[in-house]
Each structure stands twice: as structure tokens, then as C-alpha cells.
Design an enzyme around this catalytic site. Structure first.
Site, PDB file in Angstrom:
ATOM      1  N   ASP A   1       0.862  -1.187   0.000  1.00  0.00           N
ATOM      2  CA  ASP A   1       0.000   0.000   0.000  1.00  0.00           C
ATOM      3  C   ASP A   1       0.895   1.232   0.000  1.00  0.00           C
ATOM      4  O   ASP A   1       2.119   1.129   0.149  1.00  0.00           O
ATOM      5  CB  ASP A   1      -0.950   0.013   1.201  1.00  0.00           C
ATOM      6  CG  ASP A   1      -2.321   0.591   0.837  1.00  0.00           C
ATOM      7  OD1 ASP A   1      -2.349   1.650   0.180  1.00  0.00           O
ATOM      8  OD2 ASP A   1      -3.347  -0.008   1.204  1.00  0.00           O
TER       9      ASP A   1
ATOM     10  N   TYR B   1     -14.673   6.135 -12.891  1.00  0.00           N
ATOM     11  CA  TYR B   1     -14.487   4.854 -12.197  1.00  0.00           C
ATOM     12  C   TYR B   1     -14.972   3.691 -13.060  1.00  0.00           C
ATOM     13  O   TYR B   1     -14.293   2.664 -13.195  1.00  0.00           O
ATOM     14  CB  TYR B   1     -15.240   4.891 -10.867  1.00  0.00           C
ATOM     15  CG  TYR B   1     -15.076   3.650 -10.020  1.00  0.00           C
ATOM     16  CD1 TYR B   1     -13.889   3.416  -9.338  1.00  0.00           C
ATOM     17  CD2 TYR B   1     -16.119   2.730  -9.881  1.00  0.00           C
ATOM     18  CE1 TYR B   1     -13.737   2.290  -8.545  1.00  0.00           C
ATOM     19  CE2 TYR B   1     -15.985   1.610  -9.089  1.00  0.00           C
ATOM     20  CZ  TYR B   1     -14.796   1.380  -8.422  1.00  0.00           C
ATOM     21  OH  TYR B   1     -14.644   0.274  -7.650  1.00  0.00           O
TER      22      TYR B   1
END
Length: 445
Positions: free
Chosen positions: A237, A350
Site C-alpha cells: 500500500d 471509475y
């Protein structure tokens, strides 16, 4: 996130009141638990297709109670329907009419799985009509089932039979609690590749898996599930999530890699970390993703480009690095979305990014097969996470109870279970596919 409504309408006095008032009562879904039976009761195998008897023999080999005909009054945990020999629409009738009584005998959390073949292009119209008819039949049946039961299909490409490892593994997945939020979907096994695990509880034993976006939510659940299934996990991450990332890595006894996946060298850094710390790289889960929602009329360049950069372009670059490295047997699973299938208001960027992921997966399947690996996508529907908890209460209620057949949102573990299956060697014959984990949402197919 806990769905308090579901608890209220399924327990105690409030259950009785909800029933009297005719309120929607989303069932408690049967999910995987270590040591639990694969199926909560006998399995009845219907039909005379070529797969019927081999499937019955396979299920017997798994220690299940198998019936070829349903005795009156007998409750069953699952129904498997062999439709792989249908040649004309009229062939659907006999088995379908026997399926009706069997469905009435399903216990809560039961499963119905059809075995058929893809309609395909260039087929005889009558044959294609019969095969596509199975699709419509099973998707409609999924909307009729109650008590958390689901209906899904297994598609066997020409030349593939139930002896193929991936056909067996896919059937087991669809029968099990691991597929709790998969409903009205079809899994295609395109070839006979695959290797069955020595231990079905540890199908990823000895594997090294990378999970991006692993610090929280679905990513953290994916890391935990892959570790549960035997993999050594590298949790990835951004540096800003370093503390949460370290906790996830510690919880799964893996390692953490702080990395922005949009870096040009992200793929190389992942390979370097996995091979230097763990000696190999077998699985990559592209979970990292962002949303920057706006109506297109109000969309700015920064919102659009950042979503495409993280959700699509980073995966393309990393996959190129993985293929160039020639990592043998590498299996990749990408996170798509039902928004990329049917669209969603305010999410043009998106939806474009997630539609792009599915296109990338289809187009990359041959290249990954060349290294004896594979690439697939999972498209979640409404999943209960910290992000969806911020959705207005009324919108969440509609998304849970009206849109999916199962009348509830899924959990992060539901997405993780599908990913773990697709990441396994047993699923090698499933390649270039997108599996929806959406409770049979009304959005798209």
C-alpha cells in the site's frame, strides 16, 4: 459492517413481527468455516448429460451423500443439473421440470449448480438456443430461491469434461460456503489445465502472494484469506497507510511493502521484494483502487486521470513487468466492479477504469497462459465496507435489499474467497474471465 436489520428480522420476537408484516427478510448466508461440511446435506444429481455420472462419482469421492433421484420428503443440501448434452430447446424441459421439486427440498444455504457448455459463435442456431436457454433458466432460478440459497452455472468448453482439475475445483467452489455472495453467475473452464491441492483447506500452500491496496477494507480481507489458505502474503500500500499496512502484514505473518503502484517501476519493485524476501512470486492481486466521483458535466482533468492511472494504467504496467520477467505459473486477479459492467451515476471515470480492467484481463489471458499462468477479474457489487458506510442510509437500504437477489450487501470476505479460488493452481483452466460477486444484483448481468 453489521447489517442490524438482518439481525432483527431473523431473531426472536422481531422475526415473528417481520414475518407477520411481510417485511423483506434477508437470510443469514452460509459462509466458509474451517471443518464445516462442504454441503449441508445430500446432493442430488439430475439429468442424463455426459457429465452426470462422472459428477456423481466425483461427489461420492468427496465423501458426500449423492442421490440420482429425489425421494419424497427428502431434504437436500445441493442440486447439480447436467445440461451439457442439450442439443435443442425442447431438451431443457424434462430436467427443468424435475428441478422444481428438488428446489423445494433445498435446505437454507443450499446450492443449485448447472453443468453445460457455452453457446459460442458459429454454432448451429438450435444448439446455441438450447445452451443459451440454460443461462436464462439458471439466472431466473437464482431470483426465485430463498433462505440464502444460490444458483450458478459451470460452463465446460468443448473438449473439457469433469475430469479436468479446474472443472472439479470450480464445482467445489460453487457448492461451498466460499461462494456465499456469488449468485446467478457462470464460470467457464476453457481448458484442462490445473492441479488439485493436497489439502482443500490449504489450496495456496507454499505460494507467495502480493496484494496491493492491502492496508484496509477488502484488501486486508484478501490478505487474511490468502494467508488462511496457506499463502505467504506481501501486503502493499502507499506510504501514507504505513501503520495500517504494518498491522495487516503482522496479522498474516507476511511482509509489508510501502509502494505507490503508479510508479513506473512498481512491478519491478514488487518482483524484487517477493523474490528477495520469500524466494518466489506466484500470485498478484491488483486490489489498489480509488474513486473520485463527479457527474461528467462537472468532471475535471485531475479526477479523471488519477482514477485511470491507479485503477487501470498501473495494472497494465505491472503486468508487462511480470510477463517480461517470465514468472512461471503466475496467477493474477484484478478487482473490477459491477459499475464497469452496467455503469453508475456519477462514476464515469471509475466505470471506465473498471471496464478497462475487464478488457485488459480478456486481452492478457493468452500471454499469461503462455507462461502456464492465468489472469482473471472479480467484480464486486455492493460490499459492506468503511467506504459504503458513508453512503446515505436510504441508498444503502435499497442497495442491500432491492437490487441483489440475496437482499443484502456482501462482505469483504466474499470478494476474498472468490479471489483465493481464482488464484489457486486448481483454477488454471479458468482464464480471462470476470466473476461477479454481487448477490445477483439487478445491475447488468
Amino acid at each position: 459492517m453489521t447489517n442490524q436489520y438482518q439481525k432483527l428480522v431473523n431473531t426472536g420476537l422481531t422475526k415473528k413481527i417481520a414475518k407477520q408484516l411481510g417485511l423483506p427478510r434477508p437470510a443469514v448466508l452460509r459462509r466458509h468455516a474451517a471443518g464445516a461440511p462442504l454441503v449441508p446435506g445430500p446432493v442430488v444429481v439430475l439429468g442424463d448429460g455426459a457429465s452426470a455420472q462422472p459428477t456423481a462419482d466425483l461427489l461420492l469421492g468427496w465423501g458426500l451423500d449423492v442421490l440420482r433421484h429425489l425421494p419424497p420428503g427428502r431434504m437436500v443440501g445441493a442440486v447439480v443439473v447436467a445440461y451439457d448434452d442439450v442439443a435443442r430447446p425442447g431438451d431443457l424441459a424434462d430436467v427443468a421440470l424435475n428441478l422444481g421439486p428438488a428446489v423445494k427440498s433445498l435446505v437454507p444455504g443450499g446450492r443449485v449448480v448447472s453443468i453445460s457448455r457455452p453457446a459460442g459463435d458459429g454454432k448451429d442456431p438450435e444448439l446455441a438456443a438450447a445452451r443459451q436457454g440454460v443461462d436464462g433458466l439458471m439466472r431466473s432460478l437464482g431470483r426465485e430461491l430463498r433462505g440464502g440459497a444460490t444458483a450458478n452455472g459451470l460452463l465446460l468448453a468443448e473438449g473439457v469434461d469433469m475430469g479436468a482439475p479446474s472443472a472439479q475445483a470450480a464445482l467445489r467452489f460453487l457448492l461451498s460456503g466460499r461462494s456465499a455472495y456469488v449468485d446467478g453467475q457462470f464460470l467457464e473452464v476453457s481448458d484442462g489445465r490445473g492441479k488439485l491441492p493436497e489439502d482443500w483447506e490449504k489450496p495456496l500452500a507454499g505460494k507467495v502472494a502480493v496484494v496491493t491496496g492491502a492496508a484496509r477494507g477488502i484488501g486486508a480481507s484478501i490478505a487474511a484469506t490468502l494467508a488462511r489458505d496457506g499463502a505467504t502474503v506481501v501486503a502493499v500500500d502507499v506510504p501514507a497507510a504505513g501503520s495500517a499496512l504494518a498491522r495487516v502484514a503482522n496479522d498474516v505473518r507476511g511482509t509489508a511493502l510501502q509502494l505507490d503502484v503508479t510508479r513506473a517501476d512498481a512491478g519491478h519493485l514488487i518482483i524484487e521484494h517477493a523474490t528477495q524476501r520469500h524466494g518466489r512470486l506466484d500470485i498478484v492481486v491488483h486490489n489498489a483502487g480509488i474513486t473520485r466521483d463527479k457527474l461528467l458535466a462537472n468532471m475535471d482533468e485531475g479526477r479523471w486521470k488519477s482514477v485511470i492511472a491507479v485503477n487501470t494504467e498501473s495494472q497494465l504496467r505491472m503486468n508487462q513487468a511480470f510477463l517480461a520477467a517470465g514468472l512461471p505459473g503466475l496467477r493474477v486477479v484484478s478487482l473490477a466492479s459491477t459499475s464497469g459492467i452496467a455503469g453508475n451515476r456519477g462514476q464515469t471515470n471509475y466505470a471506465a477504469s473498471k471496464g478497462g480492467v475487464m478488457g485488459m484481463v480478456r486481452a492478457s489471458s493468452a500471454a499469461f497462459a503462455d507462461i502456464d499462468g492465468g489472469i482473471n477479474a472479480v467484480a464486486p457489487g455492493f460490499i459492506e465496507t468503511e467506504m459504503t458506510a458513508r453512503v446515505p442510509v436510504a441508498t444503502r437500504a435499497v442497495a442491500r435489499m432491492v437490487m441483489p437477489s440475496l437482499m443484502q450487501g456482501g462482505l469483504p470476505v466474499d470478494v476474498a474467497e472468490a479471489i483465493s479460488f481464482l488464484a489457486s493452481d486448481a483454477a488454471a483452466g479458468v482464464n480471462g474471465e470476470t466473476l461477479r460477486v454481487c448477490g445477483q444484483s439487478l445491475i447488468g448481468r
